[in-house]
Motif scaffolding. Sequence first.
Motif, PDB file in Angstrom:
ATOM      1  N   VAL A  31       0.582  15.700 -19.117  1.00 36.84           N
ATOM      2  CA  VAL A  31       0.642  15.357 -17.699  1.00 36.84           C
ATOM      3  C   VAL A  31       1.996  14.724 -17.381  1.00 36.84           C
ATOM      4  CG1 VAL A  31      -0.347  13.880 -15.890  1.00 36.84           C
ATOM      5  CG2 VAL A  31      -1.853  14.984 -17.572  1.00 36.84           C
ATOM      6  N   ILE A  32       2.601  15.194 -16.303  1.00 39.83           N
ATOM      7  CA  ILE A  32       3.839  14.578 -15.818  1.00 39.83           C
ATOM      8  C   ILE A  32       3.577  14.066 -14.409  1.00 39.83           C
ATOM      9  CG2 ILE A  32       6.250  14.985 -15.176  1.00 39.83           C
ATOM     10  CD1 ILE A  32       6.202  17.288 -17.255  1.00 39.83           C
ATOM     11  N   THR A  33       3.884  12.804 -14.166  1.00 41.74           N
ATOM     12  CA  THR A  33       3.713  12.300 -12.807  1.00 41.74           C
ATOM     13  C   THR A  33       5.049  11.777 -12.281  1.00 41.74           C
ATOM     14  OG1 THR A  33       3.180   9.972 -13.268  1.00 41.74           O
ATOM     15  CG2 THR A  33       1.368  11.544 -13.409  1.00 41.74           C
ATOM     16  N   PHE A  34       5.249  12.006 -10.985  1.00 43.10           N
ATOM     17  CA  PHE A  34       6.410  11.447 -10.285  1.00 43.10           C
ATOM     18  C   PHE A  34       5.909  10.346  -9.371  1.00 43.10           C
ATOM     19  CE2 PHE A  34       7.663  15.847 -11.228  1.00 43.10           C
ATOM     20  CZ  PHE A  34       8.818  15.588 -11.956  1.00 43.10           C
ATOM     21  N   ILE A  35       6.609   9.225  -9.381  1.00 42.49           N
ATOM     22  CA  ILE A  35       6.142   8.098  -8.574  1.00 42.49           C
ATOM     23  C   ILE A  35       7.105   7.837  -7.426  1.00 42.49           C
ATOM     24  CG2 ILE A  35       5.604   5.629  -8.611  1.00 42.49           C
ATOM     25  CD1 ILE A  35       4.766   6.031 -11.532  1.00 42.49           C
ATOM     26  N   ASP A  36       6.571   7.941  -6.215  1.00 47.13           N
ATOM     27  CA  ASP A  36       7.366   7.682  -5.013  1.00 47.13           C
ATOM     28  C   ASP A  36       6.419   7.454  -3.842  1.00 47.13           C
ATOM     29  OD1 ASP A  36       9.467   7.411  -3.275  1.00 47.13           O
ATOM     30  OD2 ASP A  36       9.763   9.559  -2.993  1.00 47.13           O
ATOM     31  N   THR A  37       5.989   6.231  -3.673  1.00 49.24           N
ATOM     32  CA  THR A  37       5.043   5.912  -2.606  1.00 49.24           C
ATOM     33  C   THR A  37       5.224   4.459  -2.143  1.00 49.24           C
ATOM     34  OG1 THR A  37       2.684   5.623  -2.072  1.00 49.24           O
ATOM     35  CG2 THR A  37       3.290   5.337  -4.367  1.00 49.24           C
ATOM     36  N   PRO A  38       5.086   4.228  -0.832  1.00 50.06           N
ATOM     37  CA  PRO A  38       5.101   2.830  -0.370  1.00 50.06           C
ATOM     38  C   PRO A  38       3.870   2.076  -0.879  1.00 50.06           C
ATOM     39  CG  PRO A  38       5.312   4.379   1.475  1.00 50.06           C
ATOM     40  CD  PRO A  38       4.934   5.176   0.269  1.00 50.06           C
ATOM     41  N   GLY A  39       2.814   2.814  -1.205  1.00 47.44           N
ATOM     42  CA  GLY A  39       1.587   2.183  -1.708  1.00 47.44           C
ATOM     43  C   GLY A  39       0.367   2.978  -1.283  1.00 47.44           C
ATOM     44  N   ALA A  40      -0.789   2.567  -1.766  1.00 45.75           N
ATOM     45  CA  ALA A  40      -2.043   3.180  -1.333  1.00 45.75           C
ATOM     46  C   ALA A  40      -2.258   2.856   0.148  1.00 45.75           C
ATOM     47  CB  ALA A  40      -3.199   2.654  -2.167  1.00 45.75           C
ATOM     48  N   TYR A  41      -2.818   3.785   0.899  1.00 49.23           N
ATOM     49  CA  TYR A  41      -2.943   3.602   2.338  1.00 49.23           C
ATOM     50  C   TYR A  41      -3.933   2.484   2.686  1.00 49.23           C
ATOM     51  CZ  TYR A  41      -3.425   4.687   7.280  1.00 49.23           C
ATOM     52  OH  TYR A  41      -3.435   4.612   8.646  1.00 49.23           O
ATOM     53  N   PRO A  42      -3.496   1.490   3.461  1.00 48.86           N
ATOM     54  CA  PRO A  42      -4.421   0.425   3.853  1.00 48.86           C
ATOM     55  C   PRO A  42      -5.130   0.784   5.154  1.00 48.86           C
ATOM     56  CG  PRO A  42      -2.168  -0.206   4.404  1.00 48.86           C
ATOM     57  CD  PRO A  42      -2.125   1.209   3.903  1.00 48.86           C
ATOM     58  N   GLY A  43      -6.104   1.665   5.077  1.00 50.39           N
ATOM     59  CA  GLY A  43      -6.784   2.126   6.289  1.00 50.39           C
ATOM     60  C   GLY A  43      -8.278   1.881   6.234  1.00 50.39           C
ATOM     61  N   LEU A  44      -8.887   2.078   7.380  1.00 51.97           N
ATOM     62  CA  LEU A  44     -10.331   1.864   7.500  1.00 51.97           C
ATOM     63  C   LEU A  44     -11.112   2.838   6.609  1.00 51.97           C
ATOM     64  CD1 LEU A  44     -12.660   0.515   9.065  1.00 51.97           C
ATOM     65  CD2 LEU A  44     -12.290   2.161  10.890  1.00 51.97           C
ATOM     66  N   GLY A  45     -10.781   4.128   6.744  1.00 52.50           N
ATOM     67  CA  GLY A  45     -11.463   5.146   5.953  1.00 52.50           C
ATOM     68  C   GLY A  45     -11.223   4.961   4.462  1.00 52.50           C
ATOM     69  N   ALA A  46     -10.018   4.533   4.129  1.00 51.58           N
ATOM     70  CA  ALA A  46      -9.682   4.313   2.711  1.00 51.58           C
ATOM     71  C   ALA A  46     -10.612   3.267   2.110  1.00 51.58           C
ATOM     72  CB  ALA A  46      -8.225   3.883   2.574  1.00 51.58           C
ATOM     73  N   GLU A  47     -10.887   2.221   2.884  1.00 49.00           N
ATOM     74  CA  GLU A  47     -11.783   1.165   2.395  1.00 49.00           C
ATOM     75  C   GLU A  47     -13.206   1.708   2.299  1.00 49.00           C
ATOM     76  OE1 GLU A  47     -10.993  -2.099   1.467  1.00 49.00           O
ATOM     77  OE2 GLU A  47      -8.885  -1.619   1.754  1.00 49.00           O
ATOM     78  N   GLU A  48     -13.614   2.460   3.329  1.00 50.00           N
ATOM     79  CA  GLU A  48     -14.977   3.004   3.340  1.00 50.00           C
ATOM     80  C   GLU A  48     -15.223   3.928   2.147  1.00 50.00           C
ATOM     81  OE1 GLU A  48     -16.229   3.270   8.028  1.00 50.00           O
ATOM     82  OE2 GLU A  48     -14.935   4.850   7.255  1.00 50.00           O
TER      83      GLU A  48
END
Lengths: 279, 317
Positions: free
Chosen positions: B152-169
Motif C-alpha cells: 500500500v502506498i498512501t499520499f498525505i495532503d489534507t487540512p484534516g478530517a471534515y468537522p461536519g454534522l454528517g461526519a459526526e453522525e
Amino acid sequence: MAWFKKERSAPEDQDRKKVKVPEGLWLKCNHCRAIVYRKEVERSARVCPKCEYHFPISVEERIDLLLDLGTFREWSAGLEPTDPLHFKDTQRYSERLQAAQQSTGKKDAIVIGEGRINGARVVLGVFHFGFMGGSMGSVVGEKVVHAAEGALRERIPLVLVTTSGGARMQEGILSLMQMAKTAATIGRLAEARLPYFSILADPTFGGVTASFAMLADVILAEPKALIGFAGPRVIQQTIKQQLPPEFQRAEFLLEHGMIDLIVPRKRLKETVSSLVEYF
Amino acid sequence: MREYLDFEKPIAEIEEKIEKLTATGQERPGVPDDLRKLREKLYKLQAEIYTGLTPWQRTQVARHPQRPSTLDYIGRICDRFLELHGDRLYGDDHAIVAGLARLSGRSVVVIGPQKGKTLKERVLRNFGMPNPEGYRKALRLMRLAERFNKPVITFIDTPGAYPGLGAEERGQSEAIARNLMVMASLKVPIVSVVIGEGGSGGALAIGVADRLLMLQYAVYSVISPEGCAAILWNDPKKTPDAAEALKMTAEDLLRLGVIDEILPEPPGGAHRDPTAMCNAVKKAVEPHLSALLELPLDELLRRRHTKYRRMGVLGGE
C-alpha cells in the motif's frame, strides 16, 4: 420588540462554557442549568436530580464507584511528562504542567492500575479531566499502552474511563502519534481475544475518541455525556448552521449506532461486572 | 498563470522582467546577456528565500494551490491507475482517491486525499477533508491489498478530517480509530509520503506506515497553526508563532523520530517543477518498497509495532 429577543438569544454553547462548579451549597447543572442542592447531587453519585446529567467526578470517586473497596493497586505511577518541544504559548508548557500537577496532585491526566469488580480482576484506567482537560500526550498514551499490555500479560479484561478534550497540543506531533500507538496496542488485545470495555464520560473528544476510546469491544457512555470528534463550536463555524438539540450527547450517539449502551452511574459497576462475566 | 505567495513577491518581480525582456526579442544586442544575469539573480534569490522559510511560510508552500497533488503523483509515477469507488456502506467520498496501480512492474494499492485545484474541483473534493466514508473506502482497499498481498502506498495532503454534522453522525472518530488499528497490523508493507499538508488525525488515519517520507516543505501537525493560535493564544494573529511552536516541519519530525526521510524539493518548491518532484518521489519510494517486500511478514509487523510503541518522550519511570 427587540429587547425581548435579546434576553433569550445567548447561544447554548457560550452559556455551557461559562457554567463552572461554584463552591457552596448550590450547584448549577452543566446540562439543564437548574440550580440544585449540592448535598443532594453528592448523595446521588453526582447526578443532577432534575435532568440526570452526570457531573464530572474525581479519579478516586470513579475508582471507588467501579471497583471493590480497597482493591485498586496503581501501576506506572512514576511516569512523568516532559516538554520535548519546549513549547511556549502565553505560558510555557513546563509551567502549565507544574500548575496542573500542583492543583491536581497527579503527574498527568490518567491513572491506571488493577483491581477487582465483584471479585473479578480487571485493569482499570481513569482519565482526569482536571489535568489539562484530560488531554493525551506521551505519558497518557504510554499509560494506556501499559494498561493494555498489563491486561495482555495478566489475561484479564481492560476497562478505560475517558474524559478528554483530545490530543495535547503542547506535545505537538508526538501527541498525535499516541493515537497510533494506543490503537496499535488495542489491536493486539483484540488479536489475543481479551475483552476491552470503554466508558465514555462527559466530555470525550478528538484524539481520544478517534483512537482507543471507539475501539472497545463494548462501548458504554454516561447519560448526556458529550462525545465527538470535532468540538461543536468548530462544527458550527464550518457548516454555518444551527446544530440539532442534544447534538453529540450520548443519546445522539446511541441513536446513530456509535455506542452500545448508556448506563447511569449508579448501575455502572453492575453493568461492567456482568460484561466481565459474559466474556 | 503562476500564483505567488506573499514572500515570493521579489521572485515575481524578476520573473516579470524576464518575461518582458524575452518578449522584446532575444536578438537585440545586450538582451541575452541581461537575461542570463536576471536568471542568475532569480536563482540566487529563490534559493535565499527558500532556505530561510519560517514554519508558517512553509505551511503556505505546503498549501500552495499549484503544488502537485495525489492525482499528479499517481499520474506521473504509476504506469496505470484504476480508481475504485465507495465504502460499500454509505457513499463515495471524493475527498479521498483510492485504487489499483502498477508501479515499476508491481501491483499496488494507492490512496490519498485530493484537495482540488480550481474552485469547482475544490468544492467537489470538499477541500480534501474526508468524511467517514472516505476513510472507510481507504480501509476497504487496504484490506483488499492485504487479501491479495499487494503493498500500500498512501499520499498525505489534507487540512484534516471534515468537522461536519454528517461526519459526526456517521462516526468520524470510529472511522479514523479503525484505520489506525487496522494499519498497525496490516499484513502488507505500507509506505506513506507527506506531499503537502498533514492535518492531524485526518492525515494519520491513512498514515500509519512502515516508512513515512516527507517532502522538504511539507508540514504535519496535531492541529493547524490557525486552530492552535485560536485556542492557546486566543488570537488569530499569533498563527506564525503557533506554527513555530508546534514543530511541524520535516526537519522537526525527522528529529522527533516520526518520519524516516526528507525528500528535497526543486528550487522554489515542488510547484515550480512538478515533474522533477514526482520523479524524486518515485525514486525514493521504490527502494523502500523493495526493502520492505524482502522482510518476512512477522519481522515487518514486529518492526512496525516497535516503531509506534516507541513514539513519545517520557520522564520519570
